[in-house]
Write an enzyme that holds these catalytic residues in place. Structure first.
Site, PDB file in Angstrom:
ATOM      1  N   GLY A  39       1.356  -1.644  -0.123  1.00  0.00           N
ATOM      2  CA  GLY A  39       0.200   0.082   0.056  1.00  0.00           C
ATOM      3  C   GLY A  39       0.890   1.561   0.236  1.00  0.00           C
ATOM      4  O   GLY A  39       0.270   2.357  -0.139  1.00  0.00           O
ATOM      5  N   GLU A 187      -2.515  19.561   6.582  1.00  0.00           N
ATOM      6  CA  GLU A 187      -3.507  19.376   7.756  1.00  0.00           C
ATOM      7  C   GLU A 187      -3.272  18.285   8.964  1.00  0.00           C
ATOM      8  O   GLU A 187      -4.522  18.228  10.012  1.00  0.00           O
ATOM      9  CB  GLU A 187      -3.591  17.971   6.912  1.00  0.00           C
ATOM     10  CG  GLU A 187      -4.501  17.883   5.044  1.00  0.00           C
ATOM     11  CD  GLU A 187      -4.458  16.450   4.532  1.00  0.00           C
ATOM     12  OE1 GLU A 187      -5.459  16.786   2.737  1.00  0.00           O
ATOM     13  OE2 GLU A 187      -3.751  15.788   4.592  1.00  0.00           O
ATOM     14  N   HIS A 445     -31.723  19.954  -5.031  1.00  0.00           N
ATOM     15  CA  HIS A 445     -31.870  21.468  -4.210  1.00  0.00           C
ATOM     16  C   HIS A 445     -32.354  20.423  -3.168  1.00  0.00           C
ATOM     17  O   HIS A 445     -33.252  19.814  -2.747  1.00  0.00           O
ATOM     18  CB  HIS A 445     -33.657  22.397  -4.710  1.00  0.00           C
ATOM     19  CG  HIS A 445     -33.174  23.202  -3.715  1.00  0.00           C
ATOM     20  ND1 HIS A 445     -31.999  24.826  -3.124  1.00  0.00           N
ATOM     21  CD2 HIS A 445     -34.420  23.266  -2.796  1.00  0.00           C
ATOM     22  CE1 HIS A 445     -32.537  25.297  -2.202  1.00  0.00           C
ATOM     23  NE2 HIS A 445     -33.973  24.791  -1.715  1.00  0.00           N
TER      24      HIS A 445
HETATM   25  P1  FAD Z   1       4.388   5.328  -2.015  1.00  0.00           P
HETATM   26  O1  FAD Z   1       2.996   5.108  -2.040  1.00  0.00           O
HETATM   27  O2  FAD Z   1       4.718   6.281  -2.025  1.00  0.00           O
HETATM   28  O3  FAD Z   1       4.681   3.846  -2.710  1.00  0.00           O
HETATM   29  C1  FAD Z   1       6.158   2.989  -3.244  1.00  0.00           C
HETATM   30  C2  FAD Z   1       6.616   2.036  -2.672  1.00  0.00           C
HETATM   31  O4  FAD Z   1       7.311   1.411  -3.342  1.00  0.00           O
HETATM   32  C3  FAD Z   1       6.229   2.095  -0.700  1.00  0.00           C
HETATM   33  O5  FAD Z   1       5.891   0.956  -0.262  1.00  0.00           O
HETATM   34  C4  FAD Z   1       7.641   1.845  -0.711  1.00  0.00           C
HETATM   35  O6  FAD Z   1       8.154   0.633   0.300  1.00  0.00           O
HETATM   36  C5  FAD Z   1       8.407   0.334  -1.935  1.00  0.00           C
HETATM   37  N1  FAD Z   1       9.499   1.217  -2.300  1.00  0.00           N
HETATM   38  C6  FAD Z   1      10.456   2.077  -2.450  1.00  0.00           C
HETATM   39  N2  FAD Z   1      11.777   0.970  -2.814  1.00  0.00           N
HETATM   40  C7  FAD Z   1      11.832   0.297  -3.044  1.00  0.00           C
HETATM   41  C8  FAD Z   1      12.838  -1.181  -3.416  1.00  0.00           C
HETATM   42  N3  FAD Z   1      13.672  -0.957  -4.106  1.00  0.00           N
HETATM   43  N4  FAD Z   1      11.799  -2.238  -4.073  1.00  0.00           N
HETATM   44  C9  FAD Z   1      10.907  -2.499  -3.538  1.00  0.00           C
HETATM   45  N5  FAD Z   1      10.223  -2.025  -3.221  1.00  0.00           N
HETATM   46  C10 FAD Z   1      10.833  -0.007  -2.966  1.00  0.00           C
HETATM   47  N6  FAD Z   1      -2.307  11.910  -1.751  1.00  0.00           N
HETATM   48  C11 FAD Z   1      -3.482  12.218  -2.410  1.00  0.00           C
HETATM   49  O7  FAD Z   1      -3.598  12.142  -3.240  1.00  0.00           O
HETATM   50  N7  FAD Z   1      -4.223  12.429  -0.960  1.00  0.00           N
HETATM   51  C12 FAD Z   1      -4.462  13.159  -0.047  1.00  0.00           C
HETATM   52  O8  FAD Z   1      -5.192  12.664   0.981  1.00  0.00           O
HETATM   53  C13 FAD Z   1      -2.047  12.543   0.463  1.00  0.00           C
HETATM   54  N8  FAD Z   1      -2.381  12.616   1.905  1.00  0.00           N
HETATM   55  C14 FAD Z   1      -1.050  12.234   2.066  1.00  0.00           C
HETATM   56  C15 FAD Z   1      -0.962  12.620   3.509  1.00  0.00           C
HETATM   57  C16 FAD Z   1       0.605  12.453   3.592  1.00  0.00           C
HETATM   58  C17 FAD Z   1       1.218  12.317   5.064  1.00  0.00           C
HETATM   59  C18 FAD Z   1       1.732  11.886   3.409  1.00  0.00           C
HETATM   60  C19 FAD Z   1       2.940  11.863   3.478  1.00  0.00           C
HETATM   61  C20 FAD Z   1       1.677  12.156   1.594  1.00  0.00           C
HETATM   62  C21 FAD Z   1      -0.246  12.263   1.274  1.00  0.00           C
HETATM   63  N9  FAD Z   1      -0.850  11.970  -0.159  1.00  0.00           N
HETATM   64  C22 FAD Z   1      -1.532  11.977  -0.309  1.00  0.00           C
HETATM   65  C23 FAD Z   1       0.363  11.753  -1.278  1.00  0.00           C
HETATM   66  C24 FAD Z   1       1.064   9.896  -1.371  1.00  0.00           C
HETATM   67  O9  FAD Z   1       1.083   9.291  -0.255  1.00  0.00           O
HETATM   68  C25 FAD Z   1       1.423  10.046  -2.226  1.00  0.00           C
HETATM   69  O10 FAD Z   1       1.407  10.883  -3.567  1.00  0.00           O
HETATM   70  C26 FAD Z   1       1.763   8.203  -3.696  1.00  0.00           C
HETATM   71  O11 FAD Z   1       1.534   7.574  -1.750  1.00  0.00           O
HETATM   72  C27 FAD Z   1       2.224   7.991  -4.408  1.00  0.00           C
HETATM   73  O12 FAD Z   1       1.918   7.382  -4.975  1.00  0.00           O
HETATM   74  P2  FAD Z   1       3.229   6.301  -5.729  1.00  0.00           P
HETATM   75  O13 FAD Z   1       2.586   4.919  -5.567  1.00  0.00           O
HETATM   76  O14 FAD Z   1       4.451   6.754  -6.399  1.00  0.00           O
HETATM   77  O15 FAD Z   1       4.532   5.697  -3.942  1.00  0.00           O
HETATM   78  P1  NAI Z   2       4.412  21.299   0.218  1.00  0.00           P
HETATM   79  O1  NAI Z   2       4.550  20.623  -1.121  1.00  0.00           O
HETATM   80  O2  NAI Z   2       2.695  21.072   0.248  1.00  0.00           O
HETATM   81  O3  NAI Z   2       4.578  22.226   1.166  1.00  0.00           O
HETATM   82  C1  NAI Z   2       5.626  22.369   2.077  1.00  0.00           C
HETATM   83  C2  NAI Z   2       5.727  23.487   1.981  1.00  0.00           C
HETATM   84  O4  NAI Z   2       6.887  24.186   2.706  1.00  0.00           O
HETATM   85  C3  NAI Z   2       5.126  24.826   1.228  1.00  0.00           C
HETATM   86  O5  NAI Z   2       4.966  25.719   1.391  1.00  0.00           O
HETATM   87  C4  NAI Z   2       7.236  25.793   0.883  1.00  0.00           C
HETATM   88  O6  NAI Z   2       7.594  26.573   0.407  1.00  0.00           O
HETATM   89  C5  NAI Z   2       7.695  24.949   2.640  1.00  0.00           C
HETATM   90  N1  NAI Z   2       8.855  25.128   3.174  1.00  0.00           N
HETATM   91  C6  NAI Z   2      10.197  24.606   1.929  1.00  0.00           C
HETATM   92  N2  NAI Z   2      10.786  24.746   2.887  1.00  0.00           N
HETATM   93  C7  NAI Z   2      11.204  25.588   4.586  1.00  0.00           C
HETATM   94  C8  NAI Z   2      11.592  26.021   5.012  1.00  0.00           C
HETATM   95  N3  NAI Z   2      13.328  25.858   5.141  1.00  0.00           N
HETATM   96  N4  NAI Z   2      11.305  27.222   6.046  1.00  0.00           N
HETATM   97  C9  NAI Z   2       9.272  27.038   5.587  1.00  0.00           C
HETATM   98  N5  NAI Z   2       9.208  27.025   4.918  1.00  0.00           N
HETATM   99  C10 NAI Z   2       9.410  25.961   4.067  1.00  0.00           C
HETATM  100  O7  NAI Z   2       4.940  19.547   1.077  1.00  0.00           O
HETATM  101  P2  NAI Z   2       4.065  18.773   2.165  1.00  0.00           P
HETATM  102  O8  NAI Z   2       2.809  19.664   2.660  1.00  0.00           O
HETATM  103  O9  NAI Z   2       5.553  18.339   3.174  1.00  0.00           O
HETATM  104  O10 NAI Z   2       3.567  17.542   1.143  1.00  0.00           O
HETATM  105  C11 NAI Z   2       4.534  16.718   0.538  1.00  0.00           C
HETATM  106  C12 NAI Z   2       3.782  16.289  -0.655  1.00  0.00           C
HETATM  107  O11 NAI Z   2       3.274  15.414   0.123  1.00  0.00           O
HETATM  108  C13 NAI Z   2       3.056  17.121  -1.692  1.00  0.00           C
HETATM  109  O12 NAI Z   2       3.339  17.402  -2.463  1.00  0.00           O
HETATM  110  C14 NAI Z   2       1.155  16.958  -1.738  1.00  0.00           C
HETATM  111  O13 NAI Z   2       1.207  16.953  -2.819  1.00  0.00           O
HETATM  112  C15 NAI Z   2       1.298  15.376  -0.833  1.00  0.00           C
HETATM  113  N6  NAI Z   2       0.503  15.638   0.255  1.00  0.00           N
HETATM  114  C16 NAI Z   2      -1.249  15.842  -0.040  1.00  0.00           C
HETATM  115  C17 NAI Z   2      -2.251  15.583   0.785  1.00  0.00           C
HETATM  116  C18 NAI Z   2      -2.999  15.925  -0.459  1.00  0.00           C
HETATM  117  O14 NAI Z   2      -3.085  15.535  -1.395  1.00  0.00           O
HETATM  118  N7  NAI Z   2      -4.135  15.818   0.488  1.00  0.00           N
HETATM  119  C19 NAI Z   2      -1.762  15.300   1.882  1.00  0.00           C
HETATM  120  C20 NAI Z   2      -0.546  15.923   2.053  1.00  0.00           C
HETATM  121  C21 NAI Z   2       0.377  15.353   1.194  1.00  0.00           C
END
Ligand code: FAD
Ligand code: NAI
Length: 466
Positions: A39, A187, A445
């Protein structure tokens, strides 16, 4: 030696969805995952756990602040943080099990271990000191991303945390200092603020949520400030002193100047994420990276090595689960000889706070910069009947349409349920629809979605309820 049509490295939303689609298309597929559970980031330490805590903390907040005015009298809610964390874990487990089920259902082999590309058609999988080499016609890299770190500030995941630690704190911090006013900061800041933490957000830029429409971001900042957030914009954290009982963060103006010290119990560093390619053997295999360390791909997701493709957070584009999923489907179809495609102009973005923020297409700033003539239609939730009766009137809908053709170029919403409401705009935009199309579509509505119809009417200066 085991042999496959496709081996996908990584089982996040990009990888597992790609594997399922490839299996549907008749390929013999294996996934390789180094984590104990399937996942990826999304299910284990990203989208899912954060949404579980956002939901639970919102209920806590509502029970304490909104129930009484609706005539629902409850005694003051008490926080049981271990139970809330258990609720979160149950959500994770349920979703991880769902992916395991999908692998079985689609006869996809799950190879537990770290994957390394040995060149076209060969992947080495290593676990517990043992390794095996498997043969495959195609390889998809879906290894995702990792947290970006701040130089000189060491993340210990207890006092100085990344999003991963912030999803598992064992008590509510008195003071939470957040570095970065992006999606994660707002968030997870909301979660801990609702549970009682004092939240200060330090942001390098002079605005929050860079990339989102400026007007929406401004209103969002005002609403969060009203909720109790403190923002220090145009500032950066340059160091954190961990020697005492409380953390002491040094905060400097981004443009230079005198530093100040802010005390905190927990510091959350969330300044973006970086592509994750460690241990994949890309250099040796000849897979090229771009100047930001992302795997370089052509418009068909092909890397510089024949038969090796890449998708999701590890390549360019928004780091979003649904973008990774759509790329997973597209690349599987391309490998199968079909015409897989992702429309990068219509990828919604949602911030799951209260109120929510959602967005698709161009922002006003982007249209201005591109010199596109546009018309704006706006409608506030204060004039939407359903929002009025529910007393959830914060926010508005904003539609940007081409001034000549009326084609919708961008839709931005701040308000409750904005994350669900954005999809009618996505469908409209996929079909190249106009504001007039939206305005003439009957909306039930009373719904909050009527505000979208009214904003579309407002593009033609004929909103009814305003
Ligand atoms: P990942 O989900 O990062 O999966 C990569 C997988 O590859 C991992 O399981 C890892 O263990 C595995 N892997 C890596 N290297 C290797 C290797 N060499 N061999 C085997 N396995 C390996 N996005 C949204 O759209 N909506 C959200 O609400 C949202 N909330 C987020 C909240 C947080 C706190 C964070 C950190 C991110 C959030 N994101 C959200 C971003 C979202 O999680 C990522 O965009 C998404 O997971 C990317 O999917 P991916 O399949 O590219 O990689
Ligand atoms: P982000 O790119 O959304 O925000 C990072 C923020 O940190 C920016 O506003 C940037 O200007 C600021 N910043 C950078 N360097 C800094 C510094 N030295 N001091 C102070 N501020 C600084 O990245 P974030 O929140 O870490 O999320 C990472 C990724 O995860 C995002 O790309 C997002 O797409 C994904 N994500 C998506 C969610 C969703 O779709 N609801 C929820 C959480 C994460």
């Amino acid at each position: 030696m085991a042999s496959y049509d496709l081996v996908v490295i990584g089982t996040g939303p990009g990888g597992y969805v790609c594997a399922v689609r490839a299996a549907q298309l008749g390929m013999k597929v294996a996934v390789v995952e180094k984590n104990a559970t399937l996942g990826g980031t999304c299910l284990n330490v990203g989208c899912m756990p954060s949404k579980a805590l956002l939901h639970a903390s919102e209920m806590f907040e509502e029970a304490g602040h909104s129930f009484a005015k609706m005539g629902v009298s409850v005694s003051s809610p008490k926080l049981d943080l271990p139970a809330m964390m258990n609720f979160k874990q149950q959500g994770i487990d349920g979703n991880v099990k769902g992916v395991e089920f999908l692998m079985k259902k689609n006869k996809i082999d799950v190879l537990k271990g770290a994957g390394k590309i040995l060149g076209t058609g060969k992947v080495e999988v290593s676990a517990d000191g043992k390794s095996q080499v498997i043969e495959t016609k195609s390889i998809v890299i879906a290894t995702g991303s990792d947290i970006a770190r701040l130089k000189g500030i060491e993340i210990d995941e207890t006092r100085i945390v990344s999003s991963t630690g912030a999803l598992s704190l064992d008590k509510v911090p008195g003071k939470l200092l957040i570095v970065g006013a992006g999606v994660i900061g707002l968030e997870l800041g909301s979660v801990w603020h609702r549970l009682g933490a004092e939240v200060v957000v330090v942001e390098f830029l002079d605005r929050i949520l860079p990339g989102m429409d400026g007007e929406i971001a401004k209103q969002f900042q005002r609403i969060l400030e009203k909720q109790g957030f403190t923002f220090k914009l145009g500032a950066k954290v340059t160091g954190v002193d961990t020697s005492g009982k409380t953390l002491k963060a040094t905060v400097e103006p981004a443009a230079g100047g005198a530093a100040e010290t802010l005390e905190a119990d927990v510091v959350l560093v969330c300044i973006g994420r970086v592509p994750y390619t460690d241990g994949l053997g890309l250099k040796e295999a000849g897979v090229a990276l771009d100047n930001r360390g992302r795997v370089q791909i052509d418009p068909h997701f092909a890397t510089s090595v024949k038969g090796v493709y890449a998708i999701g957070d590890v390549v360019a584009g928004p780091m979003l689960a649904h973008k990774a999923e759509d790329e997973g489907v597209a690349v599987a179809e391309i490998i199968a000889g079909q015409a897989g495609h992702v429309n990068y102009d219509v990828i919604p973005g949602v911030v799951y706070t209260t109120p929510e923020v959602s967005s698709v297409g161009k922002t006003e700033e982007e249209l201005k910069q591109a010199g596109v003539a546009y018309t704006v239609g706006k409608f506030p939730f204060t004039a939407n009947g359903r929002s009025k009766v529910n007393q959830t009137t914060d926010g508005f809908v904003k539609i940007l349409a081409d001034a000549k053709t009326d084609r919708v170029l961008g839709v931005h919403i701040i308000g409750r349920e904005a994350g669900e409401m954005i999809h009618e705009a996505c469908v409209l935009m996929e079909f190249g629809g106009s504001a007039e199309d939206l305005a003439r579509t009957c909306h039930a509505h009373p719904t909050r979605s009527e505000a979208i119809k009214e904003a579309a009417l407002a593009v033609g200066k004929r909103a009814i309820h305003m």
